[in-house]
Design a protein around this motif. Structure first.
Motif, PDB file in Angstrom:
ATOM      1  N   THR A   1      25.647  33.408 -32.773  1.00 50.32           N
ATOM      2  CA  THR A   1      24.759  32.269 -32.592  1.00 50.32           C
ATOM      3  C   THR A   1      23.358  32.620 -33.045  1.00 50.32           C
ATOM      4  OG1 THR A   1      24.293  32.953 -30.331  1.00 50.32           O
ATOM      5  CG2 THR A   1      26.102  31.398 -30.647  1.00 50.32           C
ATOM      6  N   THR A   2      22.637  31.632 -33.511  1.00 55.58           N
ATOM      7  CA  THR A   2      21.279  31.856 -33.971  1.00 55.58           C
ATOM      8  C   THR A   2      20.319  31.662 -32.822  1.00 55.58           C
ATOM      9  OG1 THR A   2      20.982  29.529 -34.552  1.00 55.58           O
ATOM     10  CG2 THR A   2      21.940  30.956 -36.247  1.00 55.58           C
ATOM     11  N   ALA A   3      19.018  31.988 -33.103  1.00 54.80           N
ATOM     12  CA  ALA A   3      18.003  31.887 -32.055  1.00 54.80           C
ATOM     13  C   ALA A   3      17.810  30.439 -31.603  1.00 54.80           C
ATOM     14  CB  ALA A   3      16.684  32.459 -32.564  1.00 54.80           C
ATOM     15  N   THR A   4      18.139  29.437 -32.477  1.00 55.57           N
ATOM     16  CA  THR A   4      17.943  28.043 -32.127  1.00 55.57           C
ATOM     17  C   THR A   4      19.230  27.408 -31.593  1.00 55.57           C
ATOM     18  OG1 THR A   4      18.440  27.386 -34.419  1.00 55.57           O
ATOM     19  CG2 THR A   4      16.126  27.768 -33.848  1.00 55.57           C
ATOM     20  N   SER A   5      20.279  28.183 -31.377  1.00 59.98           N
ATOM     21  CA  SER A   5      21.541  27.632 -30.893  1.00 59.98           C
ATOM     22  C   SER A   5      21.393  27.117 -29.472  1.00 59.98           C
ATOM     23  CB  SER A   5      22.633  28.713 -30.951  1.00 59.98           C
ATOM     24  OG  SER A   5      23.808  28.270 -30.313  1.00 59.98           O
ATOM     25  N   THR A   6      22.073  25.995 -29.184  1.00 63.92           N
ATOM     26  CA  THR A   6      22.082  25.438 -27.832  1.00 63.92           C
ATOM     27  C   THR A   6      23.485  25.529 -27.244  1.00 63.92           C
ATOM     28  OG1 THR A   6      22.451  23.210 -28.744  1.00 63.92           O
ATOM     29  CG2 THR A   6      20.171  23.867 -28.316  1.00 63.92           C
ATOM     30  N   ASP A   7      24.202  26.579 -27.580  1.00 64.47           N
ATOM     31  CA  ASP A   7      25.602  26.710 -27.175  1.00 64.47           C
ATOM     32  C   ASP A   7      25.786  27.281 -25.774  1.00 64.47           C
ATOM     33  OD1 ASP A   7      26.461  25.688 -29.562  1.00 64.47           O
ATOM     34  OD2 ASP A   7      26.748  27.631 -30.514  1.00 64.47           O
ATOM     35  N   VAL A   8      24.875  28.140 -25.317  1.00 65.56           N
ATOM     36  CA  VAL A   8      25.113  28.884 -24.076  1.00 65.56           C
ATOM     37  C   VAL A   8      23.964  28.701 -23.085  1.00 65.56           C
ATOM     38  CG1 VAL A   8      25.526  31.161 -23.073  1.00 65.56           C
ATOM     39  CG2 VAL A   8      26.499  30.600 -25.311  1.00 65.56           C
ATOM     40  N   LEU A   9      24.360  28.451 -21.842  1.00 65.62           N
ATOM     41  CA  LEU A   9      23.426  28.410 -20.709  1.00 65.62           C
ATOM     42  C   LEU A   9      23.965  29.388 -19.673  1.00 65.62           C
ATOM     43  CD1 LEU A   9      21.156  27.253 -18.943  1.00 65.62           C
ATOM     44  CD2 LEU A   9      22.691  25.362 -18.340  1.00 65.62           C
ATOM     45  N   SER A  10      23.179  30.402 -19.335  1.00 66.20           N
ATOM     46  CA  SER A  10      23.626  31.424 -18.389  1.00 66.20           C
ATOM     47  C   SER A  10      22.638  31.568 -17.256  1.00 66.20           C
ATOM     48  CB  SER A  10      23.782  32.779 -19.102  1.00 66.20           C
ATOM     49  OG  SER A  10      22.517  33.361 -19.358  1.00 66.20           O
ATOM     50  N   VAL A  11      22.936  32.426 -16.293  1.00 68.58           N
ATOM     51  CA  VAL A  11      22.025  32.639 -15.164  1.00 68.58           C
ATOM     52  C   VAL A  11      20.731  33.319 -15.609  1.00 68.58           C
ATOM     53  CG1 VAL A  11      23.873  32.727 -13.444  1.00 68.58           C
ATOM     54  CG2 VAL A  11      23.172  34.834 -14.600  1.00 68.58           C
ATOM     55  N   ARG A  12      20.689  33.823 -16.824  1.00 65.65           N
ATOM     56  CA  ARG A  12      19.453  34.400 -17.346  1.00 65.65           C
ATOM     57  C   ARG A  12      18.541  33.329 -17.934  1.00 65.65           C
ATOM     58  NH1 ARG A  12      21.110  40.037 -20.477  1.00 65.65           N
ATOM     59  NH2 ARG A  12      21.961  41.101 -18.648  1.00 65.65           N
ATOM     60  N   GLY A  13      19.156  32.248 -18.446  1.00 65.48           N
ATOM     61  CA  GLY A  13      18.362  31.184 -19.026  1.00 65.48           C
ATOM     62  C   GLY A  13      19.048  30.550 -20.216  1.00 65.48           C
ATOM     63  N   ALA A  14      18.230  29.870 -21.029  1.00 66.72           N
ATOM     64  CA  ALA A  14      18.731  29.194 -22.221  1.00 66.72           C
ATOM     65  C   ALA A  14      17.698  29.322 -23.323  1.00 66.72           C
ATOM     66  CB  ALA A  14      19.007  27.723 -21.910  1.00 66.72           C
ATOM     67  N   GLY A  15      18.071  29.922 -24.424  1.00 63.01           N
ATOM     68  CA  GLY A  15      17.128  30.093 -25.530  1.00 63.01           C
ATOM     69  C   GLY A  15      15.857  30.771 -25.076  1.00 63.01           C
TER      70      GLY A  15
ATOM     71  N   GLY B   1       3.836  25.936 -26.365  1.00 61.54           N
ATOM     72  CA  GLY B   1       4.233  24.657 -26.939  1.00 61.54           C
ATOM     73  C   GLY B   1       5.674  24.289 -26.661  1.00 61.54           C
ATOM     74  N   LEU B   2       6.268  24.861 -25.607  1.00 63.55           N
ATOM     75  CA  LEU B   2       7.674  24.627 -25.299  1.00 63.55           C
ATOM     76  C   LEU B   2       7.888  23.558 -24.229  1.00 63.55           C
ATOM     77  CD1 LEU B   2       8.893  28.354 -25.270  1.00 63.55           C
ATOM     78  CD2 LEU B   2       9.212  26.657 -27.086  1.00 63.55           C
ATOM     79  N   ILE B   3       6.810  23.071 -23.610  1.00 62.34           N
ATOM     80  CA  ILE B   3       6.927  22.066 -22.551  1.00 62.34           C
ATOM     81  C   ILE B   3       6.436  20.718 -23.074  1.00 62.34           C
ATOM     82  CG2 ILE B   3       6.182  21.408 -20.251  1.00 62.34           C
ATOM     83  CD1 ILE B   3       8.086  23.811 -20.330  1.00 62.34           C
ATOM     84  N   ASP B   4       7.257  19.682 -22.868  1.00 63.53           N
ATOM     85  CA  ASP B   4       6.927  18.345 -23.351  1.00 63.53           C
ATOM     86  C   ASP B   4       6.204  17.530 -22.277  1.00 63.53           C
ATOM     87  OD1 ASP B   4       6.830  16.070 -24.925  1.00 63.53           O
ATOM     88  OD2 ASP B   4       8.826  15.405 -24.342  1.00 63.53           O
ATOM     89  N   TRP B   5       6.743  17.534 -21.057  1.00 64.21           N
ATOM     90  CA  TRP B   5       6.141  16.780 -19.966  1.00 64.21           C
ATOM     91  C   TRP B   5       6.411  17.499 -18.645  1.00 64.21           C
ATOM     92  CZ3 TRP B   5       9.804  15.615 -16.407  1.00 64.21           C
ATOM     93  CH2 TRP B   5      11.137  15.490 -16.857  1.00 64.21           C
ATOM     94  N   VAL B   6       5.613  17.187 -17.623  1.00 64.34           N
ATOM     95  CA  VAL B   6       5.755  17.772 -16.280  1.00 64.34           C
ATOM     96  C   VAL B   6       5.610  16.654 -15.259  1.00 64.34           C
ATOM     97  CG1 VAL B   6       4.825  19.409 -14.604  1.00 64.34           C
ATOM     98  CG2 VAL B   6       4.824  19.993 -17.034  1.00 64.34           C
TER      99      VAL B   6
ATOM    100  N   HIS C   1       9.144  19.376 -12.083  1.00 63.97           N
ATOM    101  CA  HIS C   1      10.197  19.214 -13.085  1.00 63.97           C
ATOM    102  C   HIS C   1       9.560  19.086 -14.470  1.00 63.97           C
ATOM    103  CE1 HIS C   1      13.154  18.603  -9.892  1.00 63.97           C
ATOM    104  NE2 HIS C   1      12.249  17.823  -9.292  1.00 63.97           N
ATOM    105  N   ALA C   2      10.242  19.590 -15.485  1.00 68.89           N
ATOM    106  CA  ALA C   2       9.660  19.567 -16.825  1.00 68.89           C
ATOM    107  C   ALA C   2      10.723  19.347 -17.887  1.00 68.89           C
ATOM    108  CB  ALA C   2       8.917  20.886 -17.094  1.00 68.89           C
ATOM    109  N   GLY C   3      10.303  18.616 -18.930  1.00 74.49           N
ATOM    110  CA  GLY C   3      11.118  18.459 -20.125  1.00 74.49           C
ATOM    111  C   GLY C   3      10.636  19.431 -21.191  1.00 74.49           C
ATOM    112  N   VAL C   4      11.471  19.727 -22.174  1.00 77.78           N
ATOM    113  CA  VAL C   4      11.155  20.767 -23.151  1.00 77.78           C
ATOM    114  C   VAL C   4      11.084  20.188 -24.556  1.00 77.78           C
ATOM    115  CG1 VAL C   4      12.293  22.469 -21.697  1.00 77.78           C
ATOM    116  CG2 VAL C   4      13.567  21.409 -23.588  1.00 77.78           C
ATOM    117  N   THR C   5      10.572  20.995 -25.472  1.00 73.24           N
ATOM    118  CA  THR C   5      10.499  20.634 -26.884  1.00 73.24           C
ATOM    119  C   THR C   5      11.513  21.467 -27.666  1.00 73.24           C
ATOM    120  OG1 THR C   5       8.806  22.312 -27.339  1.00 73.24           O
ATOM    121  CG2 THR C   5       8.034  20.139 -26.657  1.00 73.24           C
ATOM    122  N   GLY C   6      11.619  21.182 -28.956  1.00 77.82           N
ATOM    123  CA  GLY C   6      12.493  21.989 -29.821  1.00 77.82           C
ATOM    124  C   GLY C   6      13.953  21.599 -29.694  1.00 77.82           C
ATOM    125  N   PRO C   7      14.841  22.501 -30.087  1.00 78.86           N
ATOM    126  CA  PRO C   7      16.280  22.200 -30.107  1.00 78.86           C
ATOM    127  C   PRO C   7      16.858  21.855 -28.741  1.00 78.86           C
ATOM    128  CG  PRO C   7      15.806  24.191 -31.358  1.00 78.86           C
ATOM    129  CD  PRO C   7      14.557  23.837 -30.646  1.00 78.86           C
TER     130      PRO C   7
END
Length: 245
Positions: free
Chosen positions: A95-109, A124-129, A138-144
């Motif tokens: 998987t590449t650095a921008t892949s959204t395939d895996v979510l683990s207890v460590r995190g995502a991307g 620049g990774l947070i869109d709204w809070v 609670h927060a939404g994110v930017t990017g992939p």
């Protein structure tokens, strides 16, 4: 004045000539010494001057010159004893650095459990809070990952990542949309089906050290409707006790 007979004189001259030839270096032709022969040979000096490589101590052989010319200017050779770093071929299916395939207890991307909200915002990774209950933000994110995950922060630290889409999947392959029976087949004894304290909802819980993967039910259809990860003290407790407001 006495004169030597011509035969005697001729013999003496022949003897002297023979002696001079014997004393000369081998292969040297006898001859009279003249000013021209005693002067330095300009052709020899020209030959030396036309060979600067010899004067610089660099071999003038064509093979050596070709080797020097073939080396790119400014490229230093590797120091002795330093091995070249092996080139590792890319793994098939990695998987590449921008892949959204895996979510683990460590995190995502780039979003790792325990990260600071201010650091992610500055990157620049947070869109709204939005403010939640009991100091949770609670927060939404930017990017992939935008539209794929939601973040929850407590005390400025990332304590939960949740998704209602598939992918992402857990490292074991579990995802939203599966039935609880499928989760049991994937995890076996590592997971268990639990209910909240009020007895109104079910979820499938997988413990990974002090953190958990939590698969909660869908509000309309059977099976998994949401997938959350984070510390058990926040994610599991939040499901069992419910929101405080």
């Amino acid at each position: 004045m006495n004169r030597f007979p011509s035969t005697v004189l001729a013999g003496v001259l022949a003897f002297v000539a023979a002696t001079s030839v014997a004393a000369a270096p081998a292969g040297a032709a006898p001859g009279p010494v003249t000013a021209a022969s005693a002067a330095p040979r300009l052709t020899d000096a020209a030959e030396v001057a036309s060979r600067p490589a010899d004067a610089a101590g660099v071999a003038s052989r064509p093979a050596d010159a070709a080797k020097v010319a073939a080396r790119p200017a400014g490229v230093a050779s590797r120091p002795a004893g330093v091995a070249a770093r092996p080139v590792t071929p890319a793994r098939a299916g990695a998987t590449t650095a921008t892949s959204t395939d895996v979510l683990s207890v460590r995190g995502a991307g780039p979003f790792r459990i325990g990260d600071r909200l201010d650091r992610l915002t500055a990157a620049g990774l947070i869109d709204w809070v939005a403010e939640g209950c009991s100091g949770v933000r609670h927060a939404g994110v930017t990017g992939p990952w935008a539209g794929v995950i939601l973040l929850a922060f407590m005390g400025g630290r990332l304590v939960e990542i949740s998704t209602a889409t598939a992918p992402p999947r857990s490292p074991a392959g579990a995802a939203v949309g599966m039935s609880f029976a499928e989760l049991e087949a994937i995890y076996g004894r590592r997971g268990s089906l639990i209910r909240n304290d009020a007895g109104t909802a079910s979820a499938y819980l997988v413990r990974v050290g002090s953190r958990v993967e939590l698969f909660t039910g869908h509000p309309i259809r059977p099976g998994v409707g949401a997938f959350q990860v984070g510390p058990a003290s926040f994610v599991e407790r939040g499901f069992r006790q419910g929101p405080s407001c």
